[in-house]
Motif scaffolding. Structure first.
Motif, PDB file in Angstrom:
ATOM      1  N   LEU A  99      49.226  13.541   5.302  1.00 11.64           N
ATOM      2  CA  LEU A  99      49.042  13.349   3.863  1.00 11.64           C
ATOM      3  C   LEU A  99      48.464  11.996   3.523  1.00 11.64           C
ATOM      4  CD1 LEU A  99      52.393  14.907   2.596  1.00 11.64           C
ATOM      5  CD2 LEU A  99      50.178  16.020   2.897  1.00 11.64           C
ATOM      6  N   LEU A 100      48.295  11.133   4.495  1.00 10.80           N
ATOM      7  CA  LEU A 100      47.758   9.796   4.263  1.00 10.80           C
ATOM      8  C   LEU A 100      46.470   9.624   5.049  1.00 10.80           C
ATOM      9  CD1 LEU A 100      51.018   7.653   4.584  1.00 10.80           C
ATOM     10  CD2 LEU A 100      49.972   8.512   2.486  1.00 10.80           C
ATOM     11  N   TYR A 101      45.512   8.995   4.408  1.00 16.31           N
ATOM     12  CA  TYR A 101      44.250   8.659   5.077  1.00 16.31           C
ATOM     13  C   TYR A 101      43.901   7.219   4.754  1.00 16.31           C
ATOM     14  CZ  TYR A 101      39.196   8.226   5.791  1.00 16.31           C
ATOM     15  OH  TYR A 101      37.960   7.795   6.164  1.00 16.31           O
ATOM     16  N   ARG A 102      43.637   6.447   5.791  1.00 17.37           N
ATOM     17  CA  ARG A 102      43.197   5.065   5.620  1.00 17.37           C
ATOM     18  C   ARG A 102      41.986   4.850   6.518  1.00 17.37           C
ATOM     19  NH1 ARG A 102      46.260   6.122   2.300  1.00 17.37           N
ATOM     20  NH2 ARG A 102      48.116   4.993   1.581  1.00 17.37           N
ATOM     21  N   ARG A 103      40.919   4.372   5.946  1.00 19.57           N
ATOM     22  CA  ARG A 103      39.712   4.192   6.738  1.00 19.57           C
ATOM     23  C   ARG A 103      39.880   3.046   7.724  1.00 19.57           C
ATOM     24  NH1 ARG A 103      33.992   3.234   3.908  1.00 19.57           N
ATOM     25  NH2 ARG A 103      34.395   5.375   3.271  1.00 19.57           N
ATOM     26  N   ARG A 104      39.412   3.276   8.914  1.00 21.02           N
ATOM     27  CA  ARG A 104      39.406   2.220   9.936  1.00 21.02           C
ATOM     28  C   ARG A 104      38.120   1.414   9.769  1.00 21.02           C
ATOM     29  NH1 ARG A 104      41.352   5.625  15.329  1.00 21.02           N
ATOM     30  NH2 ARG A 104      43.356   6.345  14.466  1.00 21.02           N
ATOM     31  N   ILE A 105      38.259   0.255   9.160  1.00 17.61           N
ATOM     32  CA  ILE A 105      37.075  -0.528   8.812  1.00 17.61           C
ATOM     33  C   ILE A 105      36.551  -1.347   9.986  1.00 17.61           C
ATOM     34  CG2 ILE A 105      37.702  -0.654   6.385  1.00 17.61           C
ATOM     35  CD1 ILE A 105      38.867  -3.395   6.891  1.00 17.61           C
ATOM     36  N   VAL A 106      37.362  -1.516  11.033  1.00 20.90           N
ATOM     37  CA  VAL A 106      36.910  -2.290  12.186  1.00 20.90           C
ATOM     38  C   VAL A 106      36.165  -1.399  13.176  1.00 20.90           C
ATOM     39  CG1 VAL A 106      37.652  -3.711  14.136  1.00 20.90           C
ATOM     40  CG2 VAL A 106      38.777  -3.941  11.907  1.00 20.90           C
ATOM     41  N   LYS A 107      36.701  -0.201  13.395  1.00 17.48           N
ATOM     42  CA  LYS A 107      36.091   0.717  14.344  1.00 17.48           C
ATOM     43  C   LYS A 107      34.921   1.442  13.681  1.00 17.48           C
ATOM     44  CE  LYS A 107      37.169   4.641  17.346  1.00 17.48           C
ATOM     45  NZ  LYS A 107      38.230   5.583  17.768  1.00 17.48           N
ATOM     46  N   ARG A 109      31.998   4.194  12.859  1.00 13.54           N
ATOM     47  CA  ARG A 109      31.915   5.638  12.984  1.00 13.54           C
ATOM     48  C   ARG A 109      30.683   6.022  13.791  1.00 13.54           C
ATOM     49  NH1 ARG A 109      35.119   8.737  10.175  1.00 13.54           N
ATOM     50  NH2 ARG A 109      33.682  10.466  10.412  1.00 13.54           N
ATOM     51  N   PRO A 110      30.717   7.181  14.453  1.00 11.71           N
ATOM     52  CA  PRO A 110      29.535   7.642  15.192  1.00 11.71           C
ATOM     53  C   PRO A 110      28.355   7.832  14.251  1.00 11.71           C
ATOM     54  CG  PRO A 110      31.482   8.894  15.825  1.00 11.71           C
ATOM     55  CD  PRO A 110      31.879   8.066  14.649  1.00 11.71           C
ATOM     56  N   ALA A 111      27.171   7.564  14.728  1.00 10.46           N
ATOM     57  CA  ALA A 111      25.974   7.686  13.913  1.00 10.46           C
ATOM     58  C   ALA A 111      25.782   9.135  13.464  1.00 10.46           C
ATOM     59  CB  ALA A 111      24.761   7.211  14.695  1.00 10.46           C
ATOM     60  N   GLY A 112      25.409   9.292  12.198  1.00  5.51           N
ATOM     61  CA  GLY A 112      25.138  10.618  11.661  1.00  5.51           C
ATOM     62  C   GLY A 112      26.332  11.347  11.110  1.00  5.51           C
ATOM     63  N   THR A 113      27.532  10.764  11.161  1.00  2.70           N
ATOM     64  CA  THR A 113      28.726  11.410  10.651  1.00  2.70           C
ATOM     65  C   THR A 113      29.033  10.901   9.246  1.00  2.70           C
ATOM     66  OG1 THR A 113      30.178   9.736  11.616  1.00  2.70           O
ATOM     67  CG2 THR A 113      29.659  11.669  12.956  1.00  2.70           C
ATOM     68  N   LEU A 114      29.851  11.678   8.524  1.00  2.00           N
ATOM     69  CA  LEU A 114      30.248  11.313   7.175  1.00  2.00           C
ATOM     70  C   LEU A 114      31.642  10.702   7.210  1.00  2.00           C
ATOM     71  CD1 LEU A 114      27.914  13.387   6.718  1.00  2.00           C
ATOM     72  CD2 LEU A 114      29.065  14.003   4.588  1.00  2.00           C
ATOM     73  N   ALA A 115      31.835   9.626   6.467  1.00  2.00           N
ATOM     74  CA  ALA A 115      33.127   8.942   6.438  1.00  2.00           C
ATOM     75  C   ALA A 115      34.049   9.620   5.432  1.00  2.00           C
ATOM     76  CB  ALA A 115      32.929   7.467   6.078  1.00  2.00           C
TER      77      ALA A 115
END
Length: 488
Positions: A99-107, A109-115
């Protein structure tokens, strides 16, 4: 959902009536879950009776009484037993930290994916080299989605003859979706946005005279400082290709994502022609930057006007998603807003004129998004579904007759709806399953509840019934507020 028209003179606006939501059961209106719980209770009661009765009936009473309660006691318009899957799914999400989502701002994301959170993290972007459109690929669902923005005049301000003509041409545009058999979903998303003042800026850039005078400098400064003065409406149409149904055409076009893009371009061209025939003005198919602005504005409404005023900011899909998402039983909290999603569970049961949704769509002071999700059905599948419904109605009627039960008006009306759908399908019309969702957003919980109450009242004025989706607000929000052809 099927609408039935009433005969009228040429040039007059024709009222329509919608079919009822199908709530068929396996036997006597009971669903599979109800039959299972009822069977458990009945077998327990019979076993206790034949085993000696008396105290055994008392000992087994909690089982068969609980089974009867789960089968027949309604909660929120549904039997308790039908809430059990929702409750178990919710508990699984709670215990699994879903139920919780927190973006990992240090890691990175793979190219071409949606955050994006949840199962939308698997989505991939593909830029079509021929049209410049951004296509969203879902590798698990095997779909490829493209989005365009549509402009149109205010429907309620048109004369009745013009309204009737536009309704007819829009029906023809929807019919094109059913014919190819390769379209998975068509989504129409109408949303309200704060007016960013870009119209004033564009007008000054076209008609202004920046000659360095005091009046010109003052006027330009006032326009630059002007904040959102109201709200505006934006409409998008999303088209999703079913890559499994179009597998043969994709292989012919070269295979892979490029072949799927070639097949989707054919559907895009067909839909664009149909929209123009319906006197709608589709824009160019949206690129990655424009889709990124829509996604960011949905999760973070506070920055929507700033993103539109500054055309080069926030146009990267890799950073367009939310920073944080928290889901509760009936709400969803994202970066700068609280959200709640309503489902239109009942359409008007009496004759209504086109434009009956005006109280919802023209409600002011409320940030909301109305999403119509059309799922076309192949003719053979639609025919089988209609035959199954007819058999269920006829067998249930025969069973009620043997038991001495009286046929009520709702069951008769439901059977007539099925017969009308069969007649429309025989006449060559397509069958579309329609789901309508309304996403309401506000800065605080109190403002959200007030906005939800206002939208609910507006739906009543439109002769519609809405229900708040609980236990699935995150999935419902992605379907209602994002133009990605998602389902609940």
């Amino acid at each position: 959902m099927v609408s039935h028209a009433k005969e009228s003179a040429p040039g007059e606006l024709v009222p329509v009536k919608f079919s009822r939501l199908t709530r068929r059961g396996v036997l006597l209106g009971l669903s599979v879950a109800q039959l299972i719980t009822l069977g458990i209770g009945g077998l327990t009661l019979i076993a206790a009776f034949y085993a000696g009765g008396g105290m055994l009936l008392a000992y087994t009473a909690p089982i068969w009484v609980l089974s009867a309660a789960l089968t027949w006691i309604p909660v929120g318009g549904r039997p308790v037993v039908e809430w059990l899957p929702v409750a178990f799914w919710w508990l699984w999400q709670v215990t699994g930290g879903q139920l919780l989502y927190r973006r990992r701002i240090v890691k990175p994301r793979p190219a071409g994916t949606l955050a994006l959170p949840g199962d939308m993290a698997r989505l991939r972007e593909y830029s079509d080299p021929e049209t410049g459109a951004c296509m969203i690929h879902d590798p698990h669902a095997a779909t490829l989605t493209v989005v365009c923005e549509v402009t149109h005049p205010a429907f309620v301000l048109l004369d009745p003859g013009e309204q009737e003509r536009r309704v007819t041409t829009w029906g023809r545009a929807l019919a094109t979706v059913c014919r190819s058999g390769r379209i998975a979903t068509l989504q129409v998303l109408e949303r309200t946005l704060p007016d960013s003042g870009t119209g004033l800026v564009e007008w000054w850039a076209t008609h202004g005279t920046p000659d360095g005078s005091w009046a010109a400098d003052t006027y330009a400064e006032l326009i630059e400082r002007a904040g959102p003065a109201g709200e505006r409406h934006a409409t998008t149409i999303s088209l999703s290709l079913d890559m499994k149904a179009a597998a043969r055409q994709i292989r012919t076009a070269g295979g892979g994502i490029k072949g799927a893009a070639g097949v989707l371009r054919q559907e895009m061209s067909t839909l664009t022609s149909a929209l123009r025939s319906a006197d709608l003005a589709p824009s160019e198919w949206l690129d990655a930057g424009q889709i990124a602005v829509i996604l960011r504005s949905a999760y973070d409404p506070a920055v929507a006007s700033a993103l539109e005023r500054h055309g080069k900011i926030g146009r990267d899909l890799a950073t367009a998603g939310p920073v944080a998402v928290t889901e509760t039983w009936g709400n969803l909290r994202t970066d700068s807003a609280h959200h709640a999603v309503l489902w239109v569970s009942e359409w008007p049961r009496s004759l209504v004129y086109p434009g009956f949704t005006a109280p919802i769509l023209l409600s002011t002071g409320i940030q909301r998004a109305v999403s119509l999700i059309y799922t076309p059905m192949r003719s053979d599948r639609a025919a089988r579904d209609i035959r199954r419904k007819k058999v269920e109605y006829i067998s249930d009627a025969a069973q009620r007759s043997r038991l001495g039960q009286i046929e009520d008006a709702a069951q008769t009306a439901g059977f007539q709806d099925v017969l009308q759908q069969e007649a429309d399908l025989t006449a060559g019309h397509g069958v579309l399953r329609v789901t309508a969702l309304i996403s309401v957003s506000a800065p605080t919980v109190d403002e959200l509840e007030a906005a939800v109450a206002a939208i609910t009242q507006a739906a009543i004025q439109s002769s519609c019934e809405t229900r708040r989706l609980v236990g699935q607000q995150a999935a419902a929000f992605t379907a209602a507020a994002l133009p990605l052809c998602r389902s609940v």
